[in-house]
Design an enzyme around this catalytic site. Structure first.
Site, PDB file in Angstrom:
ATOM      1  N   GLY A 211       0.817  -1.211   0.000  1.00 18.73           N
ATOM      2  CA  GLY A 211       0.000   0.000   0.000  1.00 18.73           C
ATOM      3  C   GLY A 211       0.847   1.256   0.000  1.00 18.73           C
ATOM      4  O   GLY A 211       2.017   1.242   0.387  1.00 18.73           O
TER       5      GLY A 211
ATOM      6  N   GLY B 261      -0.403   9.257   0.881  1.00 20.11           N
ATOM      7  CA  GLY B 261       0.298  10.532   0.804  1.00 20.11           C
ATOM      8  C   GLY B 261       1.392  10.690   1.837  1.00 20.11           C
ATOM      9  O   GLY B 261       2.308  11.486   1.657  1.00 20.11           O
TER      10      GLY B 261
ATOM     11  N   ASP C 264     -11.922   7.277  10.727  1.00 20.97           N
ATOM     12  CA  ASP C 264     -11.782   6.822   9.343  1.00 20.97           C
ATOM     13  C   ASP C 264     -12.348   5.413   9.173  1.00 20.97           C
ATOM     14  O   ASP C 264     -11.720   4.544   8.559  1.00 20.97           O
ATOM     15  CB  ASP C 264     -10.308   6.864   8.913  1.00 20.97           C
ATOM     16  CG  ASP C 264     -10.149   6.843   7.395  1.00 20.97           C
ATOM     17  OD1 ASP C 264     -11.150   7.097   6.680  1.00 20.97           O
ATOM     18  OD2 ASP C 264      -9.041   6.562   6.912  1.00 20.97           O
TER      19      ASP C 264
END
Length: 382
Positions: free
Chosen positions: A41, A44, A163
């Site tokens: 993965g 940013g 999240d």
């Protein structure tokens, strides 16, 4: 295979029996024990690698998170550093829960920060959705029951995940339990933090309106979990299940199979735009869920109270002649008792037109009933 963690290495792949990259010379083992195998993965603020712990005989798999911000700007990088450090702190505190990855190590090497955590073997719910299609109502009930205890654990320690989405929920292969991952956006709600406006973090499709304005509360996680549920039920983005013109959710229109009114009501309350109308705590939501499950499990009240539960239906015992004679005699007495002779008082209103049967007629009718019953009942005299 060993994978070089130097972001600038042109050929990061190496054999698994070397300790230094053959291309750039960087150390391949972190803290002399963690070896990256392949990248899994990138975001940013860094990269994530599947790794093995060479220090243990079984060489268990783990996950390496490398802090390597791609964004520019002093403020952005400072925020990235804060979040990365924060994730390590949150995992250190929360990772003892069996459905949250355990923090194994947190350190700096060659001027780069690293976080090593437990590897969860399984697919996330976004992958499950892509492979298996829309979730059923039963699966959503199971998801809520499984994940709410994890969320309760986090909130009890004043941590808001911020999240929650299908990509951050993994269905663990070993026990089919759901594991909540990626605490990089988690926020402490201690002290005055709840009253301070922070940075808007999270995936926009799943983020509560107040969190978009940097005012996340515990109920914000409940909203995100509700948005996750309707995504899994409809196979659509939550954005596409909201009517912006009327300010209402219309996710029921896109269901693959209908769901119960109970589940619809609970999800709609989880998805209330105004926080005060939403479930305020996980405990409140769990109480509602338990009430619904108890109502569904409660059988209809029977006309007669149950004493014991026989293994087979009770046999119907036919009545004897003497029992029939007795019951018919009782009927005769009851009937004659109610059939009072008509009063000859001239002042009484003439409303009763049906005359009671005579005793001889009653006897004849009862004998006829007795004959019919005994004709259908072949039980011998007792």
């Amino acid at each position: 295979m060993s994978y070089c963690l130097n972001p600038h290495c042109p050929k990061p792949k190496n054999p698994d029996d070397v300790k230094f990259c053959r291309t750039c010379g960087s150390k391949l083992l972190l803290k002399e024990r963690y070896r990256a195998i392949k990248p899994i993965g990138q975001g940013g603020f860094g990269k994530t690698f599947l790794a093995v712990d060479e220090d243990k005989p079984s060489k268990p798999r783990c996950v390496i998170k490398q802090f390597y911000p791609q964004a520019q700007g002093t403020n952005t990088i400072a925020k990235a550093v804060e979040l990365f450090n924060q994730e390590a702190v949150q995992l250190d505190e929360l990772g003892k829960h069996p459905q949250i990855p355990e923090l194994l190590a947190y350190f700096t090497q060659e001027d780069r920060q690293y976080l090593v955590q437990e590897f969860i073997d399984g697919q996330n719910l976004a992958q499950e959705l892509a492979h298996r299609g829309a979730f059923s109502e039963t699966q959503i009930w199971q998801l809520l029951n499984d994940l709410l205890s994890v969320l309760q654990f986090c909130h009890a320690r004043h941590i808001i995940h911020r999240d929650i989405k299908p990509e951050n929920i993994i269905l663990r292969e070993s026990d089919r339990k759901l594991v909540l991952v990626d605490f990089g956006a988690a926020k402490s709600a201690t002290g005055t933090a709840l009253n301070q406006t922070g940075t808007s973090i999270g995936s926009p499709e799943y983020v509560a309106p107040e969190q978009m304005r940097g005012r996340a509360v515990f109920a914000s996680d409940i909203y995100s979990l509700g948005a996750t549920c309707i995504n899994l039920l409809t196979v659509r983005s939550p954005f596409d299940s909201y009517d912006t013109n009327n300010g209402t959710w219309v996710w029921q229109q896109y269901l693959k199979t209908p769901v119960s009114n109970q589940l619809s009501r609970i999800l709609n309350k989880m998805l209330e735009s105004i926080p005060i109308r939403r479930y305020q705590t996980v405990d409140e939501l769990l109480n509602d869920l338990n009430q619904q499950s108890q109502a569904a499990a409660t059988p209809a009240i029977s006309a007669k109270p149950l004493t014991t539960q026989p293994t087979s239906p009770p046999a119907v015992v036919p009545k004897t002649h003497s029992q029939i004679d007795l019951e018919l005699e009782q009927m005769k007495t009851l009937f004659l008792g109610k059939a009072q002779p008509q009063n000859n008082n001239q002042n009484q209103p003439k409303t009763q037109s049906i005359q009671p049967s005579s005793k001889s007629q009653i006897d004849a009718e009862l004998e006829e009933l007795k004959a019919k019953y005994l004709g259908n009942n072949n039980t011998p005299n007792q």
